[in-house]
Design a protein around this motif. Structure first.
Motif, PDB file in Angstrom:
ATOM      1  N   ASP A 267      54.993  93.478  99.030  1.00 10.80           N
ATOM      2  CA  ASP A 267      55.931  92.414  99.382  1.00 10.80           C
ATOM      3  C   ASP A 267      56.162  91.555  98.154  1.00 10.80           C
ATOM      4  O   ASP A 267      55.217  91.213  97.436  1.00 10.80           O
ATOM      5  CB  ASP A 267      55.364  91.565 100.525  1.00 10.80           C
ATOM      6  N   THR A 268      57.402  91.200  97.881  1.00  6.67           N
ATOM      7  CA  THR A 268      57.720  90.417  96.684  1.00  6.67           C
ATOM      8  C   THR A 268      57.333  88.959  96.819  1.00  6.67           C
ATOM      9  O   THR A 268      57.420  88.192  95.867  1.00  6.67           O
ATOM     10  CB  THR A 268      59.225  90.495  96.359  1.00  6.67           C
ATOM     11  N   ARG A 269      56.931  88.553  98.018  1.00  2.00           N
ATOM     12  CA  ARG A 269      56.490  87.175  98.229  1.00  2.00           C
ATOM     13  C   ARG A 269      55.033  87.204  98.669  1.00  2.00           C
ATOM     14  O   ARG A 269      54.644  87.970  99.520  1.00  2.00           O
ATOM     15  CB  ARG A 269      57.353  86.505  99.307  1.00  2.00           C
ATOM     16  N   GLN A 270      54.231  86.380  98.031  1.00  2.57           N
ATOM     17  CA  GLN A 270      52.820  86.322  98.381  1.00  2.57           C
ATOM     18  C   GLN A 270      52.398  84.882  98.604  1.00  2.57           C
ATOM     19  O   GLN A 270      53.016  83.949  98.095  1.00  2.57           O
ATOM     20  CB  GLN A 270      51.964  86.959  97.295  1.00  2.57           C
ATOM     21  N   GLN A 271      51.333  84.705  99.343  1.00  2.00           N
ATOM     22  CA  GLN A 271      50.862  83.369  99.690  1.00  2.00           C
ATOM     23  C   GLN A 271      49.370  83.305  99.404  1.00  2.00           C
ATOM     24  O   GLN A 271      48.583  84.080  99.957  1.00  2.00           O
ATOM     25  CB  GLN A 271      51.126  83.084 101.167  1.00  2.00           C
ATOM     26  N   SER A 272      48.942  82.400  98.534  1.00  2.00           N
ATOM     27  CA  SER A 272      47.543  82.330  98.143  1.00  2.00           C
ATOM     28  C   SER A 272      46.654  81.796  99.257  1.00  2.00           C
ATOM     29  O   SER A 272      45.517  82.196  99.402  1.00  2.00           O
ATOM     30  CB  SER A 272      47.382  81.462  96.889  1.00  2.00           C
ATOM     31  N   ILE A 278      55.029  79.769  98.890  1.00  2.00           N
ATOM     32  CA  ILE A 278      55.223  81.205  98.684  1.00  2.00           C
ATOM     33  C   ILE A 278      55.988  81.409  97.382  1.00  2.00           C
ATOM     34  O   ILE A 278      57.065  80.844  97.184  1.00  2.00           O
ATOM     35  CB  ILE A 278      55.997  81.826  99.855  1.00  2.00           C
ATOM     36  N   GLU A 279      55.423  82.203  96.476  1.00  4.26           N
ATOM     37  CA  GLU A 279      56.049  82.439  95.176  1.00  4.26           C
ATOM     38  C   GLU A 279      56.424  83.908  95.032  1.00  4.26           C
ATOM     39  O   GLU A 279      55.688  84.782  95.490  1.00  4.26           O
ATOM     40  CB  GLU A 279      55.084  82.041  94.050  1.00  4.26           C
ATOM     41  N   PRO A 280      57.532  84.143  94.385  1.00  6.64           N
ATOM     42  CA  PRO A 280      57.944  85.535  94.215  1.00  6.64           C
ATOM     43  C   PRO A 280      57.051  86.276  93.215  1.00  6.64           C
ATOM     44  O   PRO A 280      56.578  85.682  92.245  1.00  6.64           O
ATOM     45  CB  PRO A 280      59.377  85.416  93.691  1.00  6.64           C
ATOM     46  N   LEU A 281      56.812  87.532  93.464  1.00  8.35           N
ATOM     47  CA  LEU A 281      56.061  88.366  92.539  1.00  8.35           C
ATOM     48  C   LEU A 281      56.993  88.962  91.486  1.00  8.35           C
ATOM     49  O   LEU A 281      58.168  89.191  91.750  1.00  8.35           O
ATOM     50  CB  LEU A 281      55.390  89.510  93.287  1.00  8.35           C
ATOM     51  N   GLU A 282      56.457  89.215  90.311  1.00 11.36           N
ATOM     52  CA  GLU A 282      57.233  89.895  89.274  1.00 11.36           C
ATOM     53  C   GLU A 282      57.311  91.379  89.622  1.00 11.36           C
ATOM     54  O   GLU A 282      56.302  92.012  89.909  1.00 11.36           O
ATOM     55  CB  GLU A 282      56.564  89.697  87.919  1.00 11.36           C
ATOM     56  N   ILE A 283      58.520  91.917  89.605  1.00  9.54           N
ATOM     57  CA  ILE A 283      58.721  93.317  89.989  1.00  9.54           C
ATOM     58  C   ILE A 283      58.616  94.201  88.749  1.00  9.54           C
ATOM     59  O   ILE A 283      59.338  93.985  87.767  1.00  9.54           O
ATOM     60  CB  ILE A 283      60.092  93.499  90.664  1.00  9.54           C
ATOM     61  N   PRO A 284      57.739  95.203  88.750  1.00  7.46           N
ATOM     62  CA  PRO A 284      57.597  96.079  87.576  1.00  7.46           C
ATOM     63  C   PRO A 284      58.835  96.936  87.350  1.00  7.46           C
ATOM     64  O   PRO A 284      59.620  97.193  88.271  1.00  7.46           O
ATOM     65  CB  PRO A 284      56.376  96.935  87.925  1.00  7.46           C
ATOM     66  N   ALA A 285      58.986  97.393  86.123  1.00  6.31           N
ATOM     67  CA  ALA A 285      60.186  98.143  85.741  1.00  6.31           C
ATOM     68  C   ALA A 285      60.311  99.460  86.505  1.00  6.31           C
ATOM     69  O   ALA A 285      61.419  99.932  86.750  1.00  6.31           O
ATOM     70  CB  ALA A 285      60.168  98.410  84.235  1.00  6.31           C
ATOM     71  N   ASN A 286      59.190 100.059  86.887  1.00  7.96           N
ATOM     72  CA  ASN A 286      59.237 101.353  87.569  1.00  7.96           C
ATOM     73  C   ASN A 286      59.246 101.215  89.089  1.00  7.96           C
ATOM     74  O   ASN A 286      59.013 102.187  89.807  1.00  7.96           O
ATOM     75  CB  ASN A 286      58.044 102.210  87.148  1.00  7.96           C
ATOM     76  N   ILE A 288      60.354 100.895  92.974  1.00  4.61           N
ATOM     77  CA  ILE A 288      61.367 101.469  93.853  1.00  4.61           C
ATOM     78  C   ILE A 288      61.737 100.382  94.849  1.00  4.61           C
ATOM     79  O   ILE A 288      60.911  99.992  95.683  1.00  4.61           O
ATOM     80  CB  ILE A 288      60.830 102.708  94.590  1.00  4.61           C
ATOM     81  N   LEU A 289      62.945  99.874  94.752  1.00  5.85           N
ATOM     82  CA  LEU A 289      63.338  98.739  95.586  1.00  5.85           C
ATOM     83  C   LEU A 289      63.585  99.187  97.018  1.00  5.85           C
ATOM     84  O   LEU A 289      64.290 100.164  97.273  1.00  5.85           O
ATOM     85  CB  LEU A 289      64.582  98.073  95.009  1.00  5.85           C
ATOM     86  N   LEU A 290      63.004  98.453  97.966  1.00  8.75           N
ATOM     87  CA  LEU A 290      63.172  98.718  99.383  1.00  8.75           C
ATOM     88  C   LEU A 290      63.858  97.523 100.029  1.00  8.75           C
ATOM     89  O   LEU A 290      64.390  96.668  99.332  1.00  8.75           O
ATOM     90  CB  LEU A 290      61.797  98.982 100.020  1.00  8.75           C
ATOM     91  N   ASP A 291      63.843  97.467 101.353  1.00  9.04           N
ATOM     92  CA  ASP A 291      64.465  96.329 102.020  1.00  9.04           C
ATOM     93  C   ASP A 291      63.415  95.269 102.366  1.00  9.04           C
ATOM     94  O   ASP A 291      62.223  95.435 102.104  1.00  9.04           O
ATOM     95  CB  ASP A 291      65.191  96.782 103.290  1.00  9.04           C
ATOM     96  N   ASN A 292      63.865  94.149 102.933  1.00 11.68           N
ATOM     97  CA  ASN A 292      62.982  93.075 103.389  1.00 11.68           C
ATOM     98  C   ASN A 292      62.028  92.587 102.309  1.00 11.68           C
ATOM     99  O   ASN A 292      60.825  92.408 102.535  1.00 11.68           O
ATOM    100  CB  ASN A 292      62.183  93.527 104.619  1.00 11.68           C
ATOM    101  N   ASN A 293      62.555  92.343 101.107  1.00 10.91           N
ATOM    102  CA  ASN A 293      61.776  91.786 100.002  1.00 10.91           C
ATOM    103  C   ASN A 293      60.568  92.652  99.615  1.00 10.91           C
ATOM    104  O   ASN A 293      59.529  92.141  99.205  1.00 10.91           O
ATOM    105  CB  ASN A 293      61.294  90.364 100.346  1.00 10.91           C
TER     106      ASN A 293
END
Length: 360
Positions: A267-272, A278-286, A288-293
């Motif tokens: 999930d691109t959003r995580q909660q400590s 809630i802060e967005p995660l950095e998405i790696p270059a490789n 595979i983008l899916l739906d729902n963040n």
């Protein structure tokens, strides 16, 4: 799936017990056009739970169970019969995509057994409407040079189809006919009096350069990819026809498939903690983008080491057999002769629900 693969068995229709392979990913098929001619047979065997396969090198019969199957890659020049069966795959939770070979050799008579081009393009669009964008991959394969077909003529053929498929596919896969390296292809072309010309490296570079320009000029923005080609061409990637990344994208809801592929969904959003922002995660270059963040990464090398070095496919089980395709294309690599293919097709029709595709 607790038992080791070598210890697993199935019960055959006649009550006998036999060892079988249990593939998660099935290829249907590099060896023949199952969607065009054997769709009803294949889906009947899928319902039965297994099919039999004859090894082309030693003639031995073995069994393939579909108990673990989570994904099927179809290969076809006429996949229209799949429209009658796709809903069953969805009911079973089995994903699929189609490698759709859509060439234009009508005037040259190189593919006399396929439907008219307009019908094949219509089928492409119907399948996209059923399966979604990305699930039908356009192949113009192989690219053949003859005394009647030069590079510019091939490009005009591609342009004609490419204009009509814009908005229906994301990718164009092609390969250069390597006639001198394939004895059956060479023999079939010579037997059918086709004056072929083997591709040179310079011709490959010229074609690729012109295709990249055409892709940009027409605004197609297709991903251009070669199949089984070792040459690096500017603006063209090396394809993975049995593609683990595409399977993740289309079949990520299957936990079994994701485990097999070594794919992790994040999930691109995580909660400590419970009350933190809630802060967005950095998405790696490789990624595979899916739906729902969400996105996925594959933490495993799935490449099939049994294929050619230049082949990018992942491991799968192909369930087709050679000498069974009634398309009878003049350049065919899968049929030793038209006569053998027709004989096996007739045999299939006398016993269409056999364990084997040939009805034997």
């Amino acid at each position: 799936m607790n038992k080791k693969q070598d210890d697993r068995t199935i019960i055959l229709n006649n009550g006998e017990i036999a060892k079988a392979t249990f593939p998660v990913v099935v290829s249907a098929s590099r060896s023949t056009d199952i969607p065009a001619f054997y769709s009803d047979w294949f889906f009947e065997r899928l319902r039965k739970g297994y099919s039999a396969w004859t090894n082309p090198f030693n003639g031995k019969k073995s069994y393939v169970s579909y108990e673990d199957t989570q994904f099927i890659v179809f290969w076809s020049k006429n996949p229209r019969p799949l429209l009658n069966h796709i809903d069953y795959l969805k009911e079973k939770g089995i994903g699929c995509y189609i490698q759709y070979t859509l060439n234009d050799y009508e005037n040259e008579g190189l593919e006399q057994g396929v439907l008219r081009l307009k019908e094949r393009i219509d089928t492409f669009k119907l399948l996209v409407a059923k399966l979604g964008m990305g699930a039908v991959v356009w192949r113009f394969d192989p690219l053949i040079l003859t005394d009647k077909i030069d590079i510019d003529k091939l490009l005009r053929k591609i342009e004609h189809i490419g204009d009509q498929l814009q908005g229906y596919t994301e990718k164009l896969v092609f390969s250069f006919a390597d006639i001198l390296s394939y004895r059956k292809v060479k023999a079939n072309l010579e037997r059918n009096h086709i004056n072929y010309i083997d591709w040179t490296k310079d011709q490959m570079l010229e074609f690729a350069e012109k295709l990249v320009h055409l892709n940009k000029a027409k605004g197609w923005n297709y991903i251009l990819a070669t199949c089984g080609e070792s040459a690096d061409l500017d603006g063209v990637v090396h394809n993975h026809c049995i593609d683990d990344r595409l399977m993740v994208r289309l079949g990520y809801k299957s936990k079994e498939l994701m485990k097999f592929l070594g794919a992790e969904i994040i999930d691109t959003r995580q909660q400590s903690d419970l009350f933190a922002e809630i802060e967005p995660l950095e998405i790696p270059a490789n990624a595979i983008l899916l739906d729902n963040n969400r996105y996925a990464v594959i933490n495993k090398n799935n490449k099939d080491k049994g294929q050619r070095i230049a082949c990018g496919c992942m491991k799968s089980k192909d369930i087709g057999e050679y000498n069974t395709c009634p398309h009878l294309c003049e350049y065919c690599y899968a049929n030793s002769s038209k006569e053998s293919a027709i004989a096996n097709w007739k045999c299939h029709k006398t016993n269409p629900w056999s364990e084997t595709i040939t009805g034997k």
